[in-house]
Design an enzyme around this catalytic site. Structure first.
Site, PDB file in Angstrom:
ATOM      1  N   ILE A  13       0.843  -1.198   0.000  1.00  0.00           N
ATOM      2  CA  ILE A  13       0.000   0.000   0.000  1.00  0.00           C
ATOM      3  C   ILE A  13       0.874   1.243   0.000  1.00  0.00           C
ATOM      4  CG2 ILE A  13      -1.720   1.332   1.296  1.00  0.00           C
ATOM      5  CD1 ILE A  13      -2.712  -1.319   2.484  1.00  0.00           C
ATOM      6  N   ASP A 151     -14.215   1.161   1.457  1.00  0.00           N
ATOM      7  CA  ASP A 151     -15.585   0.637   1.475  1.00  0.00           C
ATOM      8  C   ASP A 151     -16.510   1.524   0.632  1.00  0.00           C
ATOM      9  OD1 ASP A 151     -14.643  -1.259   3.326  1.00  0.00           O
ATOM     10  OD2 ASP A 151     -15.040   0.118   4.992  1.00  0.00           O
ATOM     11  N   HIS A 180     -14.875  -1.027   9.718  1.00  0.00           N
ATOM     12  CA  HIS A 180     -14.099  -1.336   8.514  1.00  0.00           C
ATOM     13  C   HIS A 180     -13.686  -2.802   8.468  1.00  0.00           C
ATOM     14  CE1 HIS A 180     -11.630  -0.599   5.033  1.00  0.00           C
ATOM     15  NE2 HIS A 180     -10.506  -0.883   5.666  1.00  0.00           N
TER      16      HIS A 180
END
Length: 334
Positions: A13, A151, A180
């Site tokens: 990431i 999301d 989450h």
């Protein structure tokens, strides 16, 4: 102009997230930190012809402190990725200590920074950061955020697909509340800016909801053990960071769903808790952002009976996740 810092910048990431932040014209300085490879990532990014200066740091020679010095926005994607068969509880055991140590560095070096937590499980890691900041006497709930934007991105994408027009994905807006992970993710599809057709069957609604809640599993399975949702998470993290940067600059009217400590807006929290019918310390809802962080926690608005059931199912799990994070810091001394 702001300095952004990425903690975990050499990871799956961290690298694409750092690239996207390097491309953001609001960032004038980019500090990168990880346990390996950060100088190389920084050197690579520094060749890109945007205004921000990039520096990479390793743990040696007080690298974390150097990376965090002068930070305005700190984004934390550090930690191990989820692998096939790995639960978020498994993730917690590894990532909790990583996040605790990074939060300690923030508390000592850049306590006024806006902190954006990506490291999973977010429902627990955000309380960990908060408890560390409290122990150091520098906790400001308005400046701590759990990034739940992925999301929202998934919900927008999947709704556009269901409407038969993927080109709508960038314009579809679906509030996603709760937390989450899994059942704590509650997409309010009834509030979509582009409503689903009246002919949409209950089974289709349930399948779409499940896909938003467990979209990460799709990616883990598709990567066949080679990783989790890294590129989409980096995109989502950069999108939320961009909103924070715009708010810092003074732009008004910016809203986004994000997982926050509800003391960040007591009046908004009181109204939200009445809607939820439960006392809870952290919750992801639509938040209005300002130059000091959380400006307002907005109400849920009208929800369907189906969505009310999803919320009721999410709350016990969310409370357990929060307690796990708080308890992790209550034990060891920093």
């Amino acid at each position: 102009m702001p300095k952004a810092v990425v903690l975990g910048a050499a990871g799956g990431i961290g690298q694409p997230l750092s690239l996207l932040l390097k491309a953001n014209p609001l960032v004038t300085e980019l500090g990168l930190y990880d346990i390996v490879n950060t100088p190389g990532v920084a050197a690579d990014l520094s060749h890109i012809n945007t205004q921000s200066k990039v520096n990479g740091f390793l743990p040696a020679d007080d690298g974390l402190e150097k990376a965090l010095t002068g930070a305005d926005v700190v984004v934390i994607p550090a930690g191990v990725p989820r692998k096939p068969g790995m639960t978020r509880d498994d993730l917690f055991k590894i990532n909790a200590g990583i996040v605790r140590d990074l939060a300690t560095g923030i508390a000592k070096t850049s306590p006024k920074a806006f902190i954006l937590v990506i490291s999973n499980p977010v429902n627990s890691t955000v309380p960990i950061v908060a408890e560390v900041l409290k122990k150091h006497g520098v906790f400001d709930p308005k400046r701590l955020f759990g990034v739940t934007t992925l999301d929202v991105v998934r919900a927008s994408t999947f709704v556009a697909e269901k409407l038969g027009d993927p080109s709508l994905a960038a314009s579809v807006t679906v509030p996603v509340i709760g937390g989450h992970s899994g059942v704590t993710i509650v997409p309010l599809l009834s509030q979509s800016s582009h409503p689903l057709p009246d002919s949409f069957a209950t089974s289709e609604l349930e399948a779409l909801t499940f896909r938003v809640q467990f979209g990460g599993d799709e990616v883990v399975k598709a990567k066949d053990g080679a990783g989790s949702a890294t590129l989409s998470m980096a995109f989502a993290g950069a999108e939320f960071a961009a909103k924070i940067l715009r708010a810092i600059k003074g732009e008004s009217g910016i809203t986004a769903p994000t997982y926050v400590n509800l003391t960040s807006d007591p009046s908004g929290a009181e109204a939200l808790k009445k809607e939820l019918g439960k006392e809870i310390d952290y919750f992801s809802s639509v938040v209005e952002l300002g130059s000091n962080g959380v400006s307002k926690i907005l109400p849920l608005g009208k929800v369907t009976d189906y969505e009310r059931g999803l919320i009721n199912a999410a709350l016990p799990e969310l409370a357990s996740n929060i307690d796990k994070g708080v308890s992790f810091i209550a034990g060891p001394k920093l």
